[in-house]
Design a protein around this motif. Structure first.
Motif, PDB file in Angstrom:
ATOM      1  N   LYS A   1     -48.205 -17.274 -25.177  1.00 29.25           N
ATOM      2  CA  LYS A   1     -47.323 -17.153 -24.007  1.00 29.25           C
ATOM      3  C   LYS A   1     -47.995 -16.317 -22.924  1.00 29.25           C
ATOM      4  N   GLN A   2     -48.679 -15.259 -23.322  1.00 28.10           N
ATOM      5  CA  GLN A   2     -49.377 -14.381 -22.382  1.00 28.10           C
ATOM      6  C   GLN A   2     -50.520 -15.116 -21.688  1.00 28.10           C
ATOM      7  N   GLN A   3     -51.230 -15.977 -22.395  1.00 29.55           N
ATOM      8  CA  GLN A   3     -52.346 -16.726 -21.827  1.00 29.55           C
ATOM      9  C   GLN A   3     -51.871 -17.733 -20.783  1.00 29.55           C
TER      10      GLN A   3
ATOM     11  N   LYS B   1     -40.702  -9.810 -26.557  1.00 32.43           N
ATOM     12  CA  LYS B   1     -41.495 -10.120 -25.368  1.00 32.43           C
ATOM     13  C   LYS B   1     -42.963  -9.718 -25.502  1.00 32.43           C
ATOM     14  N   SER B   2     -43.277  -8.756 -26.384  1.00 30.08           N
ATOM     15  CA  SER B   2     -44.662  -8.321 -26.548  1.00 30.08           C
ATOM     16  C   SER B   2     -44.806  -7.555 -27.857  1.00 30.08           C
TER      17      SER B   2
ATOM     18  N   LYS C   1     -49.548 -17.322 -18.648  1.00 26.06           N
ATOM     19  CA  LYS C   1     -49.105 -16.640 -17.414  1.00 26.06           C
ATOM     20  C   LYS C   1     -50.231 -16.510 -16.427  1.00 26.06           C
TER      21      LYS C   1
ATOM     22  N   LEU D   1     -46.845 -14.945 -29.154  1.00 22.65           N
ATOM     23  CA  LEU D   1     -46.812 -14.062 -27.984  1.00 22.65           C
ATOM     24  C   LEU D   1     -48.148 -14.093 -27.237  1.00 22.65           C
ATOM     25  N   ASP D   2     -49.251 -14.170 -27.959  1.00 25.30           N
ATOM     26  CA  ASP D   2     -50.571 -14.272 -27.318  1.00 25.30           C
ATOM     27  C   ASP D   2     -50.679 -15.556 -26.499  1.00 25.30           C
TER      28      ASP D   2
END
Length: 95
Positions: free
Chosen positions: A91-93, A44-45, A95, A88-89
């Motif tokens: 996916k975070q962007q 997840k991170s 959100k 992961l970066d």
């Protein structure tokens, strides 16, 4: 007299706990890494671990969905780690 002794003991205990809380910060460092590829669906991170940050080796700590830390080598050594970090970066962007 017993009251003074108890007060001094309590004061010493409070001072000790206060000092421990603010001076000994335990680092959660990877001591070794595994080159085994980590499946993206389980992660997840991530956190970058550096020698300048107080750890002995540079590494990437991938945090799984079950909050376990998996230690991977730095991306310069393994392309899969860099690709997983990019995923992961992104996916975070979103959100």
């Amino acid at each position: 007299m017993a009251l003074k002794s108890a007060a001094l003991l309590l004061l010493a205990l409070v001072a000790f706990v206060y000092a421990e809380a603010f001076t000994s910060q335990a680092l959660d460092c990877c001591l070794s890494t595994s080159s085994k590829m980590i499946p993206a669906r389980t992660v997840k991170s991530y956190v970058k671990q550096t020698v300048n940050g107080g750890c002995q080796i540079p590494a990437i700590q991938f945090i799984t969905k079950k909050n376990k830390k998996l230690c991977a080598p730095v991306p310069e050594d393994y392309n899969w780690a860099a690709r997983l970090m990019d995923l992961l970066d992104r996916k975070q962007q979103r959100k």
